[in-house]
Design an enzyme around this catalytic site. Sequence first.
Site, short mmCIF file in Angstrom:
data_model
loop_
_atom_site.label_atom_id
_atom_site.label_comp_id
_atom_site.label_asym_id
_atom_site.label_seq_id
_atom_site.Cartn_x
_atom_site.Cartn_y
_atom_site.Cartn_z
N LYS A 1 14.13 8.04 -0.36
CA LYS A 1 13.62 6.94 0.46
C LYS A 1 14.68 5.85 0.51
CE LYS A 1 9.61 3.83 0.82
NZ LYS A 1 8.31 3.45 0.18
N LYS B 1 -5.28 4.43 0.85
CA LYS B 1 -5.74 4.87 2.16
C LYS B 1 -5.19 6.28 2.39
CE LYS B 1 -1.85 2.49 4.42
NZ LYS B 1 -1.47 1.49 5.45
N GLU C 1 -3.19 7.54 4.49
CA GLU C 1 -1.76 7.61 4.79
C GLU C 1 -0.91 7.58 3.52
OE1 GLU C 1 -3.38 4.75 7.99
OE2 GLU C 1 -4.12 5.76 6.20
N ASN C 2 -1.43 7.03 2.43
CA ASN C 2 -0.69 6.93 1.18
C ASN C 2 -1.07 7.99 0.16
OD1 ASN C 2 0.78 4.77 2.14
ND2 ASN C 2 -0.57 3.23 1.26
N ASP D 1 3.42 5.32 -2.32
CA ASP D 1 3.64 4.00 -1.72
C ASP D 1 3.03 2.88 -2.55
OD1 ASP D 1 4.31 1.89 -0.13
OD2 ASP D 1 3.67 2.83 1.73
N ASP E 1 -3.38 -0.67 -1.88
CA ASP E 1 -3.27 -0.13 -0.52
C ASP E 1 -3.63 1.35 -0.50
OD1 ASP E 1 -2.84 -0.40 2.20
OD2 ASP E 1 -0.70 -0.04 2.08
N GLY F 1 9.80 4.70 8.79
CA GLY F 1 8.76 3.67 8.74
C GLY F 1 9.33 2.33 9.18
N PHE G 1 10.56 -0.17 7.46
CA PHE G 1 11.78 -0.63 6.79
C PHE G 1 12.46 0.47 5.98
CE2 PHE G 1 8.13 -1.51 4.08
CZ PHE G 1 8.50 -0.92 2.89
N THR H 1 -4.48 -2.93 3.84
CA THR H 1 -4.77 -2.47 5.19
C THR H 1 -6.18 -2.89 5.57
OG1 THR H 1 -3.29 -0.58 4.90
CG2 THR H 1 -4.91 -0.43 6.67
N GLY I 1 11.21 11.47 7.71
CA GLY I 1 10.26 10.51 8.27
C GLY I 1 10.86 9.11 8.31
#
Length: 462
Positions: free
Chosen positions: A140, A237, A239-240, A255, A235, A120, A122, A276, A118
Site C-alpha cells: 500500500k 463496514k 468495504e473494510n 484499514d 470504521d 483509493g 490517497f 462512515t 487497487g
Amino acid sequence: MTEHRPWARLEVVKGEAEAVAVAGDGVEVAGGALRIFRDDEGVVFVKAASKGVKVRGKEVGEEMTALVDDGDRIKVTGTAWEDGPVEYVVELVESDDGDDDSEHGFVTADYDMGKVLGTGNFATVRLGVCRKTGRKVAIKVCDKAKFARVQHRVGALLDEVSILRALQHPHILQLYDSYETEDHLYLVLELVSGGDLFDRIVDAGKLSEATARRVLRQVLEAVAYMHDEGVVHRDIKPENILLASRKGVETKVSDFGISRMLSVENGTTMGTMCGTPQYIAPEIVARTAYDAKVDMWSLGVLLYVMLSGDYPFVDNAPLTIPEQIQRGLYSEGAKDLCRRLMQHDPAIRWSAPQALTHPWIRGAELVETPFPDADPPASASDDESGDKRRGAPRHKAVVSVMISRAIAALDDRKGSTATAIAKYIAANYDAPPTRAELKRALAAATKAGRITHSGSRYKLGG
C-alpha cells in the site's frame, strides 16, 4: 508427453544466445543462471541462481526472486554465464501493465513491485514479492500530501502502522513491514485475493443467514481481540472486511486509518467526529464522548446490511430502528442480536464478548452455504427509466459507494463522466444500479460533498 503452449518468450536483444519459449512450469535460462516461471494466478517471476542477473536494470541477487512483466528486460552478465553478457526482452502472451517503480527507491531493494491491484483517495495498492523469500504481498503506497488533504493530519498514517504492528490475529490483515520517505508511506501487507465484503453483498443481493453468521462471528472475534488490546477501529463496514480467497469464508478486518489506541495515558474515551455515515453510532453523531462500543453499533449495521442487502436507515421512513430491524430481517435470533448491538445507549449495548455468546452466533440449526451464495433475489422489475436488472432496487447510499470506487479506479485527472462511471460499475458488479438510481445517487453524493461536479465530469470530494 503433454505439450504445453508457451506463455512467454524471451527474445534476445543483445549478445549471443537463442530466443527462449517459456511453457509449463517454466524454464532455466542462460545455462541455469536464472529460472523464469509463473504461479497458479499467472504472476511471472525470475529467480537468480547467482549474481549478475538484472531485471529492469536492477540486480536480483543470488537465490532471490523478482517479478517480471511484459516488456521487461533481463540482463545476464559474464559473471553469471560463461558465454558473455546477454540481454532478453520478455514477451508475455497475457499480461497486465505495471507502473514504473523507479520513484519508490529503497523499498524495491527488499520487494519487487508489480501491477496495481487497487486505488483509493490517497493510496495505491500494488502486487509485490519479497526478493529473499518469494512471498507475494500487497504494498500500500500512501501519498502523504493527498492524505493530509483528506485527514488533515499526516501523523494518523503512522498511527495506523503502530496499531497494525501491535495486532496479530487470524482475522486482522497482517502488516509485514513498513517504509517511510519524504513523500510516501509504504505498508507491506498480507495479500488476499477474495475482494471485499461490500462487493460480495452487492453481487449476491444479500447473504444467507448461515454465511452472514459465519462472517459476523469472525469479525466479532477480531473486534473482541482488538478491544482487549485497547484498539477501537471506528470504521467497520463491508468495504473494510476483506476475503482471503474467492472460495470459502475467511475474513480479514483491514484499514485502520482512523483507528485509535486507548490507554490510561491516551485516554479511554474519544470525541472526534469520524467514520462512515451509514455505520457511525449515535454518540458520535451527537458529538459526545464515546468509547469502544461505537464499533458494536457498526457491527449491528453490518449484520443488517448482510441479511437485507440495504441500510437500516431508509430516507423518510417513519420507522424506529427496532421497527426497521423487524421489517428487514427474517429470523428472530438475528433480529434479537441486531437490536442488542444497535442500542442507542452504549451502556446497555452489547460488547463483542457478549455478542459471541448469543444463541444466533453459536447456533448450528442453519445449513451453511458456500460463499457468496445468498437467499434467492427478488424478480427483476422495471423502473421509470425502462431498465431491467436482477435484484431489489439499490439504495442511493450503496450506489454512492460504487460511484466513489469507480471514480477512484478510473483515475482521470479531468474527472469521470457519468457514462464512464456507469460502464465501470456495469463491468464490475453483477447487479448494477439502473440509470435512474445512478442519477439519484450522483446527485445525493454531490450534495453531501463526497464527490464534486464540474460540467459533465465528477471527481472525488476532498
